[in-house]
Design a protein around this motif. Structure first.
Motif, PDB file in Angstrom:
ATOM      1  N   LEU A 196       0.741  -1.173   0.021  1.00 10.38           N
ATOM      2  CA  LEU A 196       0.095  -0.061   0.043  1.00 10.38           C
ATOM      3  C   LEU A 196       0.979   1.316   0.057  1.00 10.38           C
ATOM      4  CD1 LEU A 196      -2.901  -1.026   2.394  1.00 10.38           C
ATOM      5  CD2 LEU A 196      -3.126  -0.574   0.061  1.00 10.38           C
ATOM      6  N   GLY A 197       1.835   1.363   1.034  1.00  9.69           N
ATOM      7  CA  GLY A 197       2.783   2.568   0.975  1.00  9.69           C
ATOM      8  C   GLY A 197       3.583   2.600  -0.450  1.00  9.69           C
ATOM      9  N   LEU A 198       3.931   1.783  -0.935  1.00  8.57           N
ATOM     10  CA  LEU A 198       4.543   1.934  -2.386  1.00  8.57           C
ATOM     11  C   LEU A 198       3.684   2.215  -3.183  1.00  8.57           C
ATOM     12  CD1 LEU A 198       7.339  -0.680  -2.198  1.00  8.57           C
ATOM     13  CD2 LEU A 198       7.599   1.939  -1.670  1.00  8.57           C
ATOM     14  N   SER A 199       2.419   1.913  -3.434  1.00  3.66           N
ATOM     15  CA  SER A 199       1.412   2.106  -4.353  1.00  3.66           C
ATOM     16  C   SER A 199       1.026   3.323  -4.205  1.00  3.66           C
ATOM     17  CB  SER A 199       0.092   1.136  -4.187  1.00  3.66           C
ATOM     18  OG  SER A 199       0.513  -0.137  -4.315  1.00  3.66           O
ATOM     19  N   PHE A 200       0.800   3.966  -3.168  1.00  9.16           N
ATOM     20  CA  PHE A 200       0.203   5.410  -2.732  1.00  9.16           C
ATOM     21  C   PHE A 200       1.260   6.244  -3.434  1.00  9.16           C
ATOM     22  CE2 PHE A 200      -3.070   3.817   0.328  1.00  9.16           C
ATOM     23  CZ  PHE A 200      -3.960   4.217  -0.311  1.00  9.16           C
TER      24      PHE A 200
ATOM     25  N   ALA B  36       3.645   5.483  -5.620  1.00  9.76           N
ATOM     26  CA  ALA B  36       3.622   5.549  -7.047  1.00  9.76           C
ATOM     27  C   ALA B  36       2.537   6.206  -7.652  1.00  9.76           C
ATOM     28  CB  ALA B  36       3.587   4.078  -7.591  1.00  9.76           C
ATOM     29  N   MET B  37       1.303   6.174  -7.070  1.00 11.61           N
ATOM     30  CA  MET B  37       0.144   6.939  -7.149  1.00 11.61           C
ATOM     31  C   MET B  37       0.472   8.587  -7.276  1.00 11.61           C
ATOM     32  SD  MET B  37      -2.284   5.344  -8.693  1.00 11.61           S
ATOM     33  CE  MET B  37      -3.394   6.598  -8.807  1.00 11.61           C
ATOM     34  N   ALA B  38       1.166   8.886  -6.360  1.00 14.12           N
ATOM     35  CA  ALA B  38       1.586  10.111  -6.424  1.00 14.12           C
ATOM     36  C   ALA B  38       2.366  10.748  -7.714  1.00 14.12           C
ATOM     37  CB  ALA B  38       2.400  10.499  -5.116  1.00 14.12           C
ATOM     38  N   ALA B  39       3.198   9.864  -7.978  1.00 12.89           N
ATOM     39  CA  ALA B  39       4.146  10.136  -9.171  1.00 12.89           C
ATOM     40  C   ALA B  39       3.374  10.339 -10.559  1.00 12.89           C
ATOM     41  CB  ALA B  39       5.456   9.283  -9.469  1.00 12.89           C
ATOM     42  N   TRP B  40       2.498   9.267 -10.652  1.00 14.32           N
ATOM     43  CA  TRP B  40       1.640   8.784 -11.868  1.00 14.32           C
ATOM     44  C   TRP B  40       0.733  10.102 -12.051  1.00 14.32           C
ATOM     45  CZ3 TRP B  40      -2.168   3.943 -12.530  1.00 14.32           C
ATOM     46  CH2 TRP B  40      -2.561   3.888 -13.503  1.00 14.32           C
TER      47      TRP B  40
END
Length: 187
Positions: free
Chosen positions: A72-76, A78-82
């Motif tokens: 979850l931490g890395l997904s969020f 990654a979403m910040a960058a995306w």
């Protein structure tokens, strides 16, 4: 209630300038009948986000708490960058079909949302909050807050929206959620 509010805010912000919001503008310009378009967006979003939230809820049952925290931490993050990457709409996605305005909107919007930022965010939010109903309600409301005005107001709204600023705010929220998840806040 937190799951609902965060889901609504995140998706409403993330959707500004997104491919599906651009699709809303195009559908409104092409068909000039806002209510079947808004209804098509609503039904497509409910179906898409219910599926995404079900995946997110399922993930919580498969992964242990430590692995889930990292995913979850890395997904969020990654979403910040995306979210900072601008979307473009492929005109092929908006070909009129024989299904009428509602059917065309439903199909085009559902397909455009597959693998989109807000669908991925819905998976992550459902896994984070383990609140299927409130995440689906929140993400759907967020989509409607961003897309219904795009359909109803159209071009008058598009040129006044500070898209980069809104994306920056959404990216910051995703980053904070990612860091909170990584450092175990709320655990």
């Amino acid at each position: 209630m937190e799951a609902f509010l965060v889901s609504t805010g995140i998706v409403a912000l993330a959707e500004i300038g997104d491919k599906t919001q651009l699709l809303s503008f195009v559908l409104a310009a092409r068909f000039r009948k806002p209510w079947p378009i808004v209804l098509g967006i609503l039904v497509a979003t409910l179906a898409n986000h219910a599926f995404a939230a079900a995946v997110g809820t399922w993930i919580t049952s498969v992964l242990g708490p430590d692995v889930l925290r990292w995913v979850l931490g890395l997904s969020f993050i990654a979403m910040a960058a995306w979210i900072l990457v601008p979307d473009k709409l492929d005109e092929e996605e908006v070909k009129p079909l024989r299904y009428g305005i509602f059917g065309t909107t439903l199909l085009a919007f559902f397909l455009a949302e597959m693998g989109d930022k807000t669908q991925v965010a819905t998976v992550a939010l459902a896994a984070q909050y383990d609140a299927f109903f409130w995440v689906v309600c929140g993400t759907t409301l967020g989509m409607m807050l961003a897309n219904a005005p795009a359909v109803l107001i159209g071009d008058r709204l598009a040129h006044r929206m500070p898209v980069r600023l809104v994306h920056g705010i959404a990216a910051l929220i995703f980053l904070v959620l990612g860091l909170l998840a990584l450092f175990g806040a709320g655990s």
